[in-house]
Design a protein around this motif. Structure first.
Motif: not given
Length: 515
Positions: A469-487
């Protein structure tokens, strides 16, 4: 219309012959065979059928934890040698044969909802004690629960069918000549049944269906109906375990946000916020919605379990506990650096956020998701194999934080700031000061609101969808880097690159299932 006497089991035989290569899909098997002529006669039958709609969904909570949290940034595997199917979610590399991708339980609920809708007004004709208001509420309840099921599917899977009719007795479909035909299900061939399942053209079609259904429900379920009323004397499972008009308004607001209808989203939030039956409560009562036999006005809709009366359980303790003697298999645990950073409030060193103390802890030296294990915020744990913590679909805080997001997008910064502060102070955090906080900065406020959502709904199957949802609202892919941070650092570029492709946000399904 003359009813056909049959058992549900006989229908399943017909469906299983020609529809699916996956034997579990859409299989609706009740505990007892029900002869149609002996049921759906009065209000009590409708109520019993309504309760049955929720039962199949209640068994899916562990999957919701996998779909919405194991894939996201706050959860990782707890085992040194991870279960391969669980680890596919943690690694964001899910195979089509993974058993936890099976959404048959959701379609069992959809089937029961469709059946309830097609029976309500037939039963009303038979029972003079069913008022128009009652029939409307029963119909709206089924329609709203079905919408919740499709809302879960549309955000999780790329391919799935839409089923909006009852397949148990009679079926409506459009033939090759364009005529609408109604026939007994058992008279159809497997080929005919297979052709009736509707695969949506695109996700917009599903979003429109869900949104329209929820809007319809708003005019059907009376506010604080008999199974939601404050004076009903019902148990938590009964009162909060059935859908309501405030829930419909809150869900409509969330869907409106996804569709970019911000003014509508903001307006819908007003109904639950003004309803005294659903409040933010206080920090002292926040954990009761997980530990007690009541939800303390926090919950709007939950999957309740009654272990002491009916031995109803879920698999949440199994998934999150590190104590084997309690039945814990420690499939999932918190990502400590990310969760610690999330619960570090930058605005006060004296905060007492009850959510931090109850969301996760160390148990026998292991970091654990505490919400489904603990009985208080200190150290008391559930009895072995007593996995009956409620699974919350929506809570009162949803309305406040959705309102904040909608108002932020409308550039009503003062209102957005106010609603975030309402949630913060109710959880033990200090109120933020307009004079020192940059509340008119949209990016700063978006960070604040989604961080607040992460704290409020940690480990409740929300995080992955919030990042979407945040990616959609901001118009930017906010998911990819956020999820990658746990690896581990060496793996992050590969994970981030994969998740830059939004097609990889959805769980794959074996294509043979819908061939």
């Amino acid at each position: 219309m003359k009813s056909t006497k049959f058992t549900v089991t006989s229908l399943i035989l017909v469906l299983s012959i020609g529809l699916f290569s996956c034997k579990d899909a859409f299989q609706v098997i009740p505990d007892n065979k029900i002869i149609e002529d002996d049921f759906y006669k009065n209000k009590a039958d409708l109520n019993a059928s309504a309760i049955g709609m929720y039962e199949s969904l209640a068994q899916e909570s562990h999957k919701f934890l996998l779909w919405g949290d194991a894939r996201a940034d706050m959860v990782t595997t707890g085992q040194q040698e991870p279960d391969p199917y669980i680890n596919e979610f943690v690694a964001n590399n899910i195979s089509t044969h993974n058993p936890y991708t099976n959404y048959a339980g959701i379609y069992r609920t959809i089937a029961r909802c469709n059946r309830q809708m097609e029976k309500v007004y037939d039963v009303k004709k038979l029972d003079k004690n069913i008022a128009d208001r009652d029939a409307s509420a029963f119909y709206g309840e089924a329609l709203l629960l079905r919408a919740i099921c499709y809302y879960q599917l549309v955000r999780t899977f790329d391919k799935f069918p839409i089923i909006t009719t009852d397949y148990a007795e009679r079926i409506r479909y459009v033939n090759a000549q364009g005529d609408t035909i109604t026939e007994p299900t058992l008279s159809l061939t497997p080929e005919q049944i297979r052709g009736i399942f509707k695969m949506p053209e695109d996700k917009r079609e599903v979003w429109t269906l869900i949104y329209n259904d929820v809007l319809t429900v708003l005019g059907m379920i009376p506010i604080n109906f008999e199974w939601n009323g404050t004076g009903s004397g019902l148990s938590s499972k009964e009162r909060y375990g059935r859908v309501s008009q405030p829930l419909a308004a809150t869900l409509a607001a969330e869907i409106a946000l996804w569709l970019g209808e911000y003014q509508t989203a903001s307006s819908f939030c007003d109904l639950p916020i003004r309803n005294v039956s659903y409040t933010l409560g206080t920090s002292g009562t926040w954990i009761n919605q997980f530990t007690s036999s009541y939800a303390s006005l926090h919950s709007m809709f939950l999957m309740g379990y009654e272990y002491s009366k009916a031995f109803e359980t879920n698999r949440l303790q199994e998934f999150t506990s590190s104590v084997r003697s309690d039945g814990g298999k420690y499939y999932l645990k918190p990502v400590v650096p990310i969760v610690d950073a999330l619960f570090t409030d930058n605005y006060s060193s004296t905060d007492f956020d009850i959510r931090e103390q109850f969301s996760y802890k160390y148990l026998n030296g292991n970091p654990v998701i505490w919400k489904y294990i603990g009985l208080n915020n200190i150290s008391s744990t559930r009895l072995p194999y007593n996995s009956n913590a409620s699974w919350h679909i929506m809570r009162s805080a949803d309305a406040y934080l959705l309102k904040a997001l909608a108002d932020l997008k409308l550039k009503n910064y003062a209102s957005a700031f106010n609603f975030v502060n309402n949630v913060r102070t109710a959880r033990g955090l200090v109120i933020l000061d307009k004079l020192t906080f940059d509340y008119t900065n949209e990016e700063v406020m978006e960070n604040l609101i989604f961080a607040e959502r992460a704290r409020e709904f940690a480990f409740e199957g929300r995080r992955w969808y919030d990042l979407m949802l945040r990616s959609k609202l901001s118009g930017k892919n906010m998911l990819a880097d956020a999820v990658a941070a746990k690896y581990p650092a060496a793996e992050r570029p590969v994970i981030a690159a994969r998740l830059q492709n939004e097609a990889n946000w959805y769980i794959p399904i074996d294509p043979k299932q819908w061939r």
